[in-house]
Design a protein around this motif. Structure first.
Motif, PDB file in Angstrom:
ATOM      1  N   GLN A  10       0.834  -1.198   0.000  1.00 42.05           N
ATOM      2  CA  GLN A  10       0.000   0.000   0.000  1.00 42.05           C
ATOM      3  C   GLN A  10       0.872   1.252   0.000  1.00 42.05           C
ATOM      4  OE1 GLN A  10      -2.553   0.445   3.401  1.00 42.05           O
ATOM      5  NE2 GLN A  10      -3.517   2.284   2.610  1.00 42.05           N
ATOM      6  N   HIS A  11       1.936   1.255   0.816  1.00 40.46           N
ATOM      7  CA  HIS A  11       2.829   2.420   0.850  1.00 40.46           C
ATOM      8  C   HIS A  11       3.498   2.623  -0.511  1.00 40.46           C
ATOM      9  CE1 HIS A  11       2.247   3.288   5.034  1.00 40.46           C
ATOM     10  NE2 HIS A  11       2.697   2.103   5.437  1.00 40.46           N
ATOM     11  N   GLU A  12       3.897   1.515  -1.135  1.00 44.22           N
ATOM     12  CA  GLU A  12       4.513   1.624  -2.458  1.00 44.22           C
ATOM     13  C   GLU A  12       3.526   2.206  -3.464  1.00 44.22           C
ATOM     14  OE1 GLU A  12       5.812  -2.330  -3.365  1.00 44.22           O
ATOM     15  OE2 GLU A  12       7.479  -2.269  -1.954  1.00 44.22           O
ATOM     16  N   LYS A  13       2.283   1.735  -3.412  1.00 47.67           N
ATOM     17  CA  LYS A  13       1.279   2.245  -4.349  1.00 47.67           C
ATOM     18  C   LYS A  13       0.959   3.708  -4.069  1.00 47.67           C
ATOM     19  CE  LYS A  13      -0.715  -2.168  -5.567  1.00 47.67           C
ATOM     20  NZ  LYS A  13      -1.891  -3.025  -5.634  1.00 47.67           N
ATOM     21  N   VAL A  29       1.364   6.697  -6.626  1.00 47.19           N
ATOM     22  CA  VAL A  29       0.275   7.637  -6.921  1.00 47.19           C
ATOM     23  C   VAL A  29       0.765   9.071  -6.721  1.00 47.19           C
ATOM     24  CG1 VAL A  29      -1.945   8.482  -6.038  1.00 47.19           C
ATOM     25  CG2 VAL A  29      -1.631   6.057  -6.456  1.00 47.19           C
ATOM     26  N   GLN A  30       1.510   9.298  -5.643  1.00 48.27           N
ATOM     27  CA  GLN A  30       2.031  10.640  -5.398  1.00 48.27           C
ATOM     28  C   GLN A  30       2.998  11.052  -6.508  1.00 48.27           C
ATOM     29  OE1 GLN A  30       3.671  10.498  -1.444  1.00 48.27           O
ATOM     30  NE2 GLN A  30       1.686  10.848  -0.459  1.00 48.27           N
ATOM     31  N   ALA A  31       3.825  10.115  -6.945  1.00 47.47           N
ATOM     32  CA  ALA A  31       4.759  10.419  -8.034  1.00 47.47           C
ATOM     33  C   ALA A  31       3.986  10.734  -9.313  1.00 47.47           C
ATOM     34  CB  ALA A  31       5.716   9.250  -8.256  1.00 47.47           C
ATOM     35  N   ALA A  32       2.944   9.949  -9.579  1.00 50.40           N
ATOM     36  CA  ALA A  32       2.136  10.191 -10.780  1.00 50.40           C
ATOM     37  C   ALA A  32       1.427  11.542 -10.679  1.00 50.40           C
ATOM     38  CB  ALA A  32       1.119   9.063 -10.962  1.00 50.40           C
ATOM     39  N   ASN A  67       0.993  17.110 -12.327  1.00 50.92           N
ATOM     40  CA  ASN A  67       1.043  18.546 -12.032  1.00 50.92           C
ATOM     41  C   ASN A  67       2.153  19.231 -12.825  1.00 50.92           C
ATOM     42  OD1 ASN A  67      -1.109  18.392 -10.254  1.00 50.92           O
ATOM     43  ND2 ASN A  67       0.198  18.049  -8.470  1.00 50.92           N
ATOM     44  N   ARG A  68       3.304  18.569 -12.925  1.00 51.11           N
ATOM     45  CA  ARG A  68       4.414  19.132 -13.703  1.00 51.11           C
ATOM     46  C   ARG A  68       3.998  19.299 -15.157  1.00 51.11           C
ATOM     47  NH1 ARG A  68       8.185  17.887 -17.150  1.00 51.11           N
ATOM     48  NH2 ARG A  68       7.613  15.704 -17.298  1.00 51.11           N
TER      49      ARG A  68
END
Length: 128
Positions: free
Chosen positions: A71-74, A78-81, A86-87
């Motif tokens: 879950q932490h990895e996902k 998700v945060q990276a995506a 946003n970028r």
């Protein structure tokens, strides 16, 4: 002699009473041992069940830890995506602003070109 017979008779009655009490106590002790054995069997069964449940708790604890890591990895993915999204949105906004600026410059250049063409045409006419 009669007193001895009565005494012997009383002792026989007392002996019979004591034998009856002994039999009752032996039966009571036998029942108590049966209850003790049943209780010990229940304790053994519960101990085995406890061990089984402890093993299951360990297994599920490990599964929970693995699931939490996934879950932490996902969540990190998700945060990276979202950060990438946003970028890219900022980049699209920058490109849209550049496009507007370029379109404005292009319109100004077309107007200047039209003026220059008109001026050139006027110059050609004057030259004739």
């Amino acid at each position: 002699m009669e007193a001895i017979k009565k005494k012997v008779q009383a002792m026989k009655v007392e002996k019979d009473n004591l034998c009856d009490r002994l039999d009752a106590q032996e039966l009571s002790m036998k029942d108590a041992r049966i209850r003790q054995n049943k209780t010990e069997e229940e304790v053994n069964e519960l101990s085995n069940k406890l061990k089984t449940l402890e093993v299951e708790v360990d297994v599920f604890g490990e599964k929970l830890a693995v699931a939490e890591m996934k879950q932490h990895e996902k969540e990190a993915a998700v945060q990276a995506a979202e950060a990438e999204f946003n970028r890219l949105n900022r980049r699209v906004q920058e490109l849209e602003e550049d496009l507007e600026t370029t379109e404005t410059k292009c319109q100004i250049a077309v107007v200047k070109l039209d003026k220059a063409a008109t001026t050139a045409d006027d110059s050609d006419r004057m030259a004739k």
